[in-house]
Scaffold this active site. Structure first.
Site, PDB file in Angstrom:
ATOM      1  CB  ALA A   1      -1.036  -0.058   1.246  1.00  0.00           C
TER       2      ALA A   1
ATOM      3  CG  ASP B   1       9.599   7.277  10.705  1.00  0.00           C
ATOM      4  OD1 ASP B   1      10.090   6.237  10.600  1.00  0.00           O
ATOM      5  OD2 ASP B   1       8.113   7.273  11.078  1.00  0.00           O
TER       6      ASP B   1
ATOM      7  N   GLY C   1      22.607   6.437  -1.002  1.00  0.00           N
ATOM      8  CA  GLY C   1      21.897   6.601  -2.311  1.00  0.00           C
ATOM      9  C   GLY C   1      21.680   5.145  -2.781  1.00  0.00           C
TER      10      GLY C   1
ATOM     11  N   GLY D   1      20.405   3.478   1.599  1.00  0.00           N
ATOM     12  CA  GLY D   1      19.909   4.337   2.569  1.00  0.00           C
ATOM     13  C   GLY D   1      20.338   5.665   2.291  1.00  0.00           C
TER      14      GLY D   1
ATOM     15  CB  ALA E   1       7.178   3.998   4.250  1.00  0.00           C
ATOM     16  CB  ALA E   2      12.791   5.481   2.969  1.00  0.00           C
ATOM     17  N   GLY E   3      12.029   3.004   1.564  1.00  0.00           N
ATOM     18  CA  GLY E   3      12.256   2.134   0.442  1.00  0.00           C
ATOM     19  C   GLY E   3      10.868   1.965  -0.592  1.00  0.00           C
ATOM     20  CG  ASP E   4       7.666   0.456   1.331  1.00  0.00           C
ATOM     21  OD1 ASP E   4       8.174  -0.585   0.959  1.00  0.00           O
ATOM     22  OD2 ASP E   4       7.104   0.412   2.804  1.00  0.00           O
TER      23      ASP E   4
HETATM   24  O1  RIB Z   1       8.317  -0.594   4.727  1.00  0.00           O
HETATM   25  C1  RIB Z   1       7.646   0.021   5.797  1.00  0.00           C
HETATM   26  C2  RIB Z   1       6.291  -0.947   5.902  1.00  0.00           C
HETATM   27  O2  RIB Z   1       6.735  -2.300   6.278  1.00  0.00           O
HETATM   28  C3  RIB Z   1       5.198  -0.486   6.900  1.00  0.00           C
HETATM   29  O3  RIB Z   1       4.412   0.533   6.621  1.00  0.00           O
HETATM   30  C4  RIB Z   1       4.653  -1.632   7.515  1.00  0.00           C
HETATM   31  O4  RIB Z   1       3.609  -1.820   7.558  1.00  0.00           O
HETATM   32  C5  RIB Z   1       5.646  -3.066   7.269  1.00  0.00           C
HETATM   33  O5  RIB Z   1       4.829  -3.560   6.133  1.00  0.00           O
END
Ligand code: RIB
Length: 309
Positions: A42, A249, A228, A225, A252-255
């Site tokens: 998500a 924080d 880069g 991280g 979710a940076a990778g997402d």
């Molecule tokens: O990558 C971060 C995510 O990992 C969080 O939002 C948590 O839900 C886990 O899935």
């Protein structure tokens, strides 16, 4: 018709800040609880939609308030949530501790994410037609991830796999052969290559990426991280530095990186340029708390990029 399809997890994140991540067996006191929508799938979907692409999410939530809140949040971000299934029982929940340095440790109660089955892919095959990229992660059953990758590959859709969380048992070769772009971070790369997470010298980064490419993917983007990322693949081997920011924080940076990468590719950017674009988006996201809360809009990202150039 959506350009970017995301097949994967939705979790409600329950996050607390503490001075540091507790050691095994230790109890520590933290700050206020932050409840916000997350889940690697998500989060990637939210990033793809907020950064301006048409995006559709495949996955499952539970029949509960968390499930309703997660669908609403993603829909408000501009993502098509009509194909997200609702299953009896609880939604996925992630328990997150964020340290004063912005690092995190996460444990996920998968809930409905494990009820996301290959049938859910087969029932939605038409949404892969005409898409540019499929974003995958590993918080869903492996058979479902493989079914989605097959559906995408059969239609010429670029398959981007975030191997997170990285299974110690490895990733089936069948899946790795279907992947166009694999995007591990350092610890995931070490787990997948069964090597120790030593200091990342330039030689080690190249060797790790080459080893991962040998497993099947055409390209590997090693996420490093704050430093880069390193892109290694078919015709390229290039290090792309990340802009310097004050991280509060990194959740979710990778997402956000993966969502933005897919947006860049769907806009016709070459892979190194899409990586650069994704690095800017990920850097901006770590300046805010939370997962989907921290995803920048396209306007915010464009302003950030202009400030840098
Ligand atoms: O990558 C971060 C995510 O990992 C969080 O939002 C948590 O839900 C886990 O899935």
């Amino acid at each position: 018709m959506a350009k970017i399809i995301i097949a994967g997890s939705l979790n409600m994140d329950l996050a607390v800040r503490a001075e540091r991540i507790p050691a095994s067996g230790e109890t520590i006191l933290g700050g206020e609880l932050l409840e916000s929508p997350g889940g690697k799938g998500a989060n990637q979907a939210c990033a793809a939609a907020k950064l301006g692409s048409s995006a559709a999410m495949l996955g499952c939530v539970g029949e509960d308030d968390f499930g309703r809140a997660m669908r609403k949040n993603l829909s408000e971000a501009g993502c098509d949530v009509s194909r997200i299934g609702v299953r009896a029982g609880s939604s996925g929940v992630a328990l997150i501790c964020v340290s004063a340095r912005g690092e995190n440790a996460i444990v996920v109660a998968s809930g409905a994410n494990m009820k996301f089955l290959p049938e859910d892919i087969h029932a939605n095959l038409e949404c892969f037609d005409g898409a540019t990229a499929l974003l995958l992660q590993l918080e869903s059953p492996m058979e479902t991830v493989i079914a989605a990758a097959k559906a995408a590959r059969a239609r010429g859709v670029v398959v981007i796999l975030d191997p997170a969380p990285a299974p110690y048992s490895g990733i089936p070769s069948e899946l790795l052969q279907l992947v166009d772009i694999l995007t591990p971070n350092e610890s995931e790369a070490a787990i997948l290559t069964r090597t120790s997470p030593e200091k990342m010298t330039p030689d080690r980064v190249t060797a790790l990426a080459a080893n991962l490419c040998d497993l099947g993917p055409s390209n590997v983007i090693l996420k490093l991280g704050a430093r880069g990322c390193f892109l290694y693949g078919d015709d390229t081997s290039v290090f792309i530095p990340s802009p310097k920011v004050d991280a509060v924080d990194t959740t979710a940076a990778g997402d956000v990186f993966n969502g933005a990468l897919a947006v860049g590719l769907s806009e016709g950017k070459a892979l190194p340029d899409a990586c650069w674009f994704a690095s800017q988006a990920a850097a901006l996201s770590v300046t805010k708390r939370g997962a989907q809360n921290s995803v920048p809009s396209r306007a915010e990202l464009d302003r950030f990029i202009l400030r840098l150039t």
